[in-house]
Design a protein around this motif. Structure first.
Motif, PDB file in Angstrom:
ATOM      1  N   HIS A 108       0.850  -1.192   0.000  1.00 14.45           N
ATOM      2  CA  HIS A 108       0.000   0.000   0.000  1.00 14.45           C
ATOM      3  C   HIS A 108       0.891   1.250   0.000  1.00 14.45           C
ATOM      4  O   HIS A 108       1.709   1.413   0.910  1.00 14.45           O
ATOM      5  CB  HIS A 108      -0.885   0.040   1.240  1.00 14.45           C
TER       6      HIS A 108
ATOM      7  N   ASN B 239      -0.481  11.182   3.792  1.00 14.82           N
ATOM      8  CA  ASN B 239      -1.222   9.980   4.198  1.00 14.82           C
ATOM      9  C   ASN B 239      -2.427   9.698   3.308  1.00 14.82           C
ATOM     10  O   ASN B 239      -3.395   9.083   3.740  1.00 14.82           O
ATOM     11  CB  ASN B 239      -1.665  10.082   5.667  1.00 14.82           C
ATOM     12  N   LYS B 240      -2.348  10.119   2.055  1.00 16.44           N
ATOM     13  CA  LYS B 240      -3.415   9.767   1.110  1.00 16.44           C
ATOM     14  C   LYS B 240      -2.990   8.479   0.403  1.00 16.44           C
ATOM     15  O   LYS B 240      -1.878   8.407  -0.138  1.00 16.44           O
ATOM     16  CB  LYS B 240      -3.575  10.903   0.094  1.00 16.44           C
ATOM     17  N   LYS B 241      -3.884   7.468   0.415  1.00 14.99           N
ATOM     18  CA  LYS B 241      -3.534   6.205  -0.266  1.00 14.99           C
ATOM     19  C   LYS B 241      -3.508   6.450  -1.768  1.00 14.99           C
ATOM     20  O   LYS B 241      -4.490   6.937  -2.342  1.00 14.99           O
ATOM     21  CB  LYS B 241      -4.537   5.121   0.094  1.00 14.99           C
TER      22      LYS B 241
ATOM     23  N   GLY C 252       0.370   8.731  10.043  1.00 11.43           N
ATOM     24  CA  GLY C 252       0.647   8.229   8.699  1.00 11.43           C
ATOM     25  C   GLY C 252       1.393   9.196   7.793  1.00 11.43           C
ATOM     26  O   GLY C 252       1.758   8.843   6.675  1.00 11.43           O
TER      27      GLY C 252
ATOM     28  N   TYR D 158       1.374   5.360   0.123  1.00 10.99           N
ATOM     29  CA  TYR D 158       0.729   6.577   0.631  1.00 10.99           C
ATOM     30  C   TYR D 158       1.566   7.806   0.267  1.00 10.99           C
ATOM     31  O   TYR D 158       2.798   7.744   0.225  1.00 10.99           O
ATOM     32  CB  TYR D 158       0.593   6.535   2.154  1.00 10.99           C
ATOM     33  N   SER D 159       0.861   8.919   0.064  1.00 14.10           N
ATOM     34  CA  SER D 159       1.563  10.194  -0.147  1.00 14.10           C
ATOM     35  C   SER D 159       2.103  10.678   1.201  1.00 14.10           C
ATOM     36  O   SER D 159       1.778  10.122   2.253  1.00 14.10           O
ATOM     37  CB  SER D 159       0.604  11.237  -0.720  1.00 14.10           C
TER      38      SER D 159
END
Lengths: 253, 259
Positions: free
Chosen positions: B74, B80-82, B220, B76-77
């Motif tokens: 997974h 914390n954007k997937k 995150g 993420y940016s």
């Protein structure tokens, strides 16, 4: 208690930066840096005088160490009655959280450099055991050349020869065998044909830290592999890892 | 008696108090967890001419002889954007993926990724595995400088036949006060430039300082900080395991390592 080490050969030199500070405690008075080396089958302990560059770090350059030397921090009183036949756990100065490490940097001749935060814990020095390390994890097939340093520190002041294997876990065959020795930073060049997922480096007599170096166009990468117990956190991890090591030891027997 | 003392001093509330007062603090805990796959928060970089390589072991096959395992990664940016999820089946014992800007839909940035191992077959009751594998960082297509994983971050159930997986991140503990000090055991004075990469491995906002500079990171999230002006670095935080990745540059050469 942690020990620190360097390495050097015709390809690489190294520099060790050993910190003189703790994170959470006042620095004890008169903690000094000592070197232990083997001379006439006993440990010879020397105080290192000229390498402290500030109140915070000792710097040990390549000219100031050999592949057999190890370094530790201690109060002079702790060193006075050291057993010259066996390394012992003389203090807890480097028993810290986060771990008390040194920056170990290798330098490629006329080229780049790479480092990792390094230590050799006393708990590994008093034990015999085996190394298991996945070659494919850190060796780089796109590099010009790949090397493995295998550092062993053993409590007794001996340079005992033992075998190191590159094993194919699928075919259950030994691909290459090397002789390495205790209390030494051993060095092997890795054949590119052996950078494959099924190839593992193993020993079965002595523990050690396998550290991989790759070089391409004078750029360098330098890092150690995790011991297997970093991957298995279950309560039965030593059984699980013991079974795997047994499987590999049967190949090398 | 010993187990009673242990029960009292190691429950959730006692751990919070120990961490608050900095008395034998507990930096991470996997207590009462089982059948889980734990991942580090691995850094990916595609900014400023960087690309990243990730090498990982098929842990379920190597240690448990489970042949049909598969993984998910997974991405993420930094906020914390997937941004991407990939699946891998037919694993080798050791595997490699390359993460460049093309792979991430022309993103030239940085962030974190997590890897989870799964299987649909029966697994031992108490199994806990941890992927702490290796990432390499290349600038301008030069040799990748490799580092190993360093901090447990997120986990999920290995066997999710009947449920949608939950991805939890409560392993690393934090405390109320910024009372955790970590001085990096390296001198930075001889480099042209150095950066530190921080990822928040917890499920809450963390606060930290790098020498006198103050930062906060939401859960995150991740952050690259230029520290070229400093010779030594002291990090103070309310996270009990906040260990950055160090990038040091000199001439055309790069060194990457864990602090």
């Amino acid at each position: 208690m942690n020990y620190y080490f360097g390495l050097k050969n015709s390809i690489f030199s190294s520099e060790i930066q050993i910190p003189f500070f703790k994170n959470k405690e006042t620095k004890p008075e008169n903690i000094l840096l000592y070197k232990a080396s083997i001379l006439n089958n006993v440990w010879k302990i020397e105080k290192i005088n000229n390498n402290k560059i500030s109140s915070e770090f000792f710097i040990i350059k390549s000219n100031d160490h050999s592949n057999s030397d190890i370094f530790f921090l201690a109060h002079p009183n702790e060193v006075q009655n050291l057993d010259i036949n066996k390394l012992t756990n003389i203090n807890d100065y480097t028993e810290t959280s986060p771990a008390y490490r040194a920056n170990l940097k290798i330098i490629f001749k006329n080229g780049g450099f790479s480092s990792y935060q390094s230590e050799y814990p006393y708990s590994m020095i008093k034990k015999k055991g085996s190394i298991l390390s996945s070659v494919h994890s850190l060796a780089n097939i796109n590099a010009d050349s790949n090397y493995i340093f295998i550092k062993n520190i053993y409590e007794r002041p001996i340079h005992k020869i033992f075998n190191c294997f590159l094993v194919n876990i699928k075919t259950k065959k030994i691909e290459e065998k090397f002789e390495i020795k205790t209390n030494f930073t051993n060095f092997i060049e890795l054949n590119k044909k052996l950078i494959r997922p099924e190839i593992f480096l193993s020993t079965k007599e002595f523990l050690g830290i396998p550290i991989y170096a790759s070089v391409k166009n004078k750029h360098v990468s330098f890092e150690h592999t995790h011991p297997p117990h970093e991957y298995v956190l279950s309560k039965d991890k030593f059984t699980i890892i013991g079974n795997l090591k047994k499987e590999i030891n049967e190949i090398t027997s | 008696m010993k187990s009673l003392v242990s029960l009292i001093t190691n429950n959730k509330y006692s751990i919070n108090i120990r961490n608050l007062l900095n008395i034998k603090p507990v930096s991470l805990s996997i207590k009462n967890l089982n059948q889980i796959s734990v991942s580090d928060a691995f850094l990916w970089r595609t900014d400023n001419g960087f690309n990243t390589v990730f090498k990982f072991t098929d842990i379920l096959n190597l240690f448990y002889k489970i042949k049909n395992s598969f993984i998910e990664i997974h991405f993420y940016s930094k906020t914390n954007k997937k941004i991407k999820v990939i699946n891998f089946k037919n694993l080798s014992l050791s595997n490699k993926i390359e993460i460049n800007s093309q792979f991430l839909d022309d993103m030239h940035d940085y962030g974190v990724f997590y890897i989870y191992h799964f299987t649909n077959t029966e697994i031992p009751k108490d199994i806990i595995i941890s992927n702490r594998c290796y990432t390499g960082y290349s600038k301008n297509n030069n040799l990748h400088s490799f580092i190993h994983g360093n901090a447990l971050a997120k986990y999920t159930k290995i066997n999710n036949k009947n449920n949608l997986p939950n991805y939890n991140s409560n392993i690393i503990k934090k405390t109320v006060f910024q009372n955790q000090t970590y001085k990096i055991q390296k001198l930075f004075q001889d480099f042209d430039r150095s950066e530190l990469f921080f990822a928040n491995p917890t499920n809450k906002k963390i606060n930290f300082s790098v020498n006198k500079d103050i930062y906060a990171l939401k859960n995150g999230c991740s952050l690259l900080i230029d520290i070229s002006k400093y010779k030594t670095i002291t990090i103070k935080s309310n996270c009990l395991f906040l260990r950055p990745i160090v990038f040091s540059y000199k001439n055309e050469f790069l060194d990457v390592h864990h602090a």
